[in-house]
Design a protein around this motif. Structure first.
Motif, short mmCIF file in Angstrom:
data_model
loop_
_atom_site.label_atom_id
_atom_site.label_comp_id
_atom_site.label_asym_id
_atom_site.label_seq_id
_atom_site.Cartn_x
_atom_site.Cartn_y
_atom_site.Cartn_z
N LEU A 1 10.14 2.86 12.83
CA LEU A 1 11.11 1.91 12.28
C LEU A 1 10.32 0.80 11.63
CD1 LEU A 1 14.11 1.03 12.10
CD2 LEU A 1 13.70 -0.30 14.17
N PHE A 2 10.57 0.56 10.32
CA PHE A 2 9.83 -0.48 9.63
C PHE A 2 10.76 -1.31 8.76
CE2 PHE A 2 9.57 3.40 7.19
CZ PHE A 2 9.69 3.03 5.86
N GLU A 3 10.38 -2.57 8.55
CA GLU A 3 11.21 -3.51 7.80
C GLU A 3 10.83 -3.49 6.33
OE1 GLU A 3 12.22 -7.13 10.65
OE2 GLU A 3 10.06 -6.80 10.40
N VAL A 4 11.84 -3.70 5.49
CA VAL A 4 11.63 -3.78 4.05
C VAL A 4 12.38 -4.99 3.52
CG1 VAL A 4 11.24 -1.31 3.74
CG2 VAL A 4 13.56 -2.20 3.63
N ALA A 5 11.97 -5.51 2.38
CA ALA A 5 12.62 -6.68 1.79
C ALA A 5 13.97 -6.30 1.19
CB ALA A 5 11.72 -7.27 0.71
N GLN A 6 14.91 -7.23 1.24
CA GLN A 6 16.22 -7.02 0.65
C GLN A 6 16.08 -7.11 -0.87
OE1 GLN A 6 19.18 -9.60 2.21
NE2 GLN A 6 20.84 -8.56 1.20
N VAL A 7 16.70 -6.19 -1.59
CA VAL A 7 16.62 -6.17 -3.05
C VAL A 7 17.92 -6.67 -3.64
CG1 VAL A 7 14.91 -4.32 -3.15
CG2 VAL A 7 17.32 -3.74 -3.14
N GLU A 8 17.89 -7.03 -4.93
CA GLU A 8 19.07 -7.50 -5.63
C GLU A 8 20.11 -6.38 -5.71
OE1 GLU A 8 18.05 -9.01 -9.46
OE2 GLU A 8 16.36 -10.15 -8.68
N ASP A 9 21.37 -6.76 -5.80
CA ASP A 9 22.45 -5.77 -5.93
C ASP A 9 22.23 -4.88 -7.14
OD1 ASP A 9 23.73 -6.70 -3.70
OD2 ASP A 9 25.11 -7.99 -4.80
N GLY A 10 22.42 -3.59 -6.95
CA GLY A 10 22.29 -2.63 -8.04
C GLY A 10 20.87 -2.14 -8.27
#
Length: 58
Positions: A21-30
């Motif tokens: 389980l690893f974390e990733v950055a939230q990306v912009e919508d779409g």
């Protein structure tokens, strides 16, 4: 100077021998982002959009 981006998503690797389980950055919508599992090197694209859902197709 580098900017710290807070993780907004977590991904669990689906490889039978890994399951990291690893974390990733939230990306912009779409938009989508390609990431690599730090445990086994498997490539993933997130978030996964349903091709049948017109709201997610841009």
């Amino acid at each position: 100077m580098a900017r710290l981006v807070r993780p907004g998503w977590a991904i669990r690797c689906v490889q039978s021998g890994c399951k990291t389980l690893f974390e990733v950055a939230q990306v912009e919508d779409g938009k989508q982002q390609e990431v690599i599992c730090p445990g086994c090197g498997e490539h993933y694209v997130y978030p996964i959009y349903d091709d049948n859902n017109e709201e997610n197709v841009k």
